[in-house]
Design a protein around this motif. Structure first.
Motif, PDB file in Angstrom:
ATOM      1  N   GLU A  56       0.842  -1.188   0.000  1.00  0.00           N
ATOM      2  CA  GLU A  56       0.000   0.000   0.000  1.00  0.00           C
ATOM      3  C   GLU A  56       0.884   1.249   0.000  1.00  0.00           C
ATOM      4  O   GLU A  56       1.910   1.287   0.676  1.00  0.00           O
ATOM      5  N   PRO A  57       0.498   2.262  -0.760  1.00  0.00           N
ATOM      6  CA  PRO A  57       1.303   3.487  -0.765  1.00  0.00           C
ATOM      7  C   PRO A  57       1.279   4.158   0.604  1.00  0.00           C
ATOM      8  O   PRO A  57       0.283   4.097   1.311  1.00  0.00           O
ATOM      9  N   LYS A  58       2.385   4.767   0.945  1.00  0.00           N
ATOM     10  CA  LYS A  58       2.484   5.485   2.211  1.00  0.00           C
ATOM     11  C   LYS A  58       1.714   6.794   2.103  1.00  0.00           C
ATOM     12  O   LYS A  58       1.607   7.367   1.017  1.00  0.00           O
ATOM     13  N   PRO A  59       1.196   7.277   3.207  1.00  0.00           N
ATOM     14  CA  PRO A  59       0.497   8.568   3.168  1.00  0.00           C
ATOM     15  C   PRO A  59       1.430   9.662   2.668  1.00  0.00           C
ATOM     16  O   PRO A  59       2.625   9.650   2.955  1.00  0.00           O
ATOM     17  N   ARG A  60       0.888  10.592   1.935  1.00  0.00           N
ATOM     18  CA  ARG A  60       1.697  11.640   1.332  1.00  0.00           C
ATOM     19  C   ARG A  60       1.742  12.893   2.181  1.00  0.00           C
ATOM     20  O   ARG A  60       2.351  13.889   1.800  1.00  0.00           O
ATOM     21  N   LEU A  61       1.111  12.886   3.340  1.00  0.00           N
ATOM     22  CA  LEU A  61       1.090  14.048   4.204  1.00  0.00           C
ATOM     23  C   LEU A  61       2.518  14.440   4.577  1.00  0.00           C
ATOM     24  O   LEU A  61       3.288  13.615   5.044  1.00  0.00           O
ATOM     25  N   GLY A  62       2.875  15.663   4.336  1.00  0.00           N
ATOM     26  CA  GLY A  62       4.205  16.160   4.684  1.00  0.00           C
ATOM     27  C   GLY A  62       5.279  15.827   3.670  1.00  0.00           C
ATOM     28  O   GLY A  62       6.463  16.000   3.934  1.00  0.00           O
ATOM     29  N   MET A  63       4.897  15.372   2.495  1.00  0.00           N
ATOM     30  CA  MET A  63       5.895  14.931   1.516  1.00  0.00           C
ATOM     31  C   MET A  63       6.777  16.072   0.997  1.00  0.00           C
ATOM     32  O   MET A  63       7.870  15.830   0.515  1.00  0.00           O
TER      33      MET A  63
END
Length: 86
Positions: A54-61
């Protein structure tokens, strides 16, 4: 189980009947990186492949990519105060 496969790295092809009969084994193989194609009357219909993680959350990328100045709202202060009644 009748399986067609070419000598290169192409996935093997399984007919619908054999796919139903051997689904557990085929799914296990696909999950281990060996995809297969299900064909009906010799015509390829679907390709079964493993799902990647599963893709990692993009928050803060974008953290660290740019700096937001402390006075970011200064040029628009009167507009912001008018909108929010400050």
């Amino acid at each position: 189980m009748k399986v067609e496969s070419s000598p290169d790295t192409s996935p093997k092809t399984v007919n619908v009947h054999d796919a139903k009969t051997h689904l557990s084994k085929l799914v296990l193989e696909a999950s281990q990186g060996h995809p297969f194609i299900i064909a009906k009357a010799g015509k390829p219909m679907v390709k079964v492949v493993a799902i990647d993680h599963e893709p990692k959350p993009r928050l803060g990328m974008l953290k660290g990519s740019f700096v937001v100045p402390d006075d970011i709202d200064t040029p628009f202060q009167s507009d912001i105060e008018a909108m929010f009644g400050s």
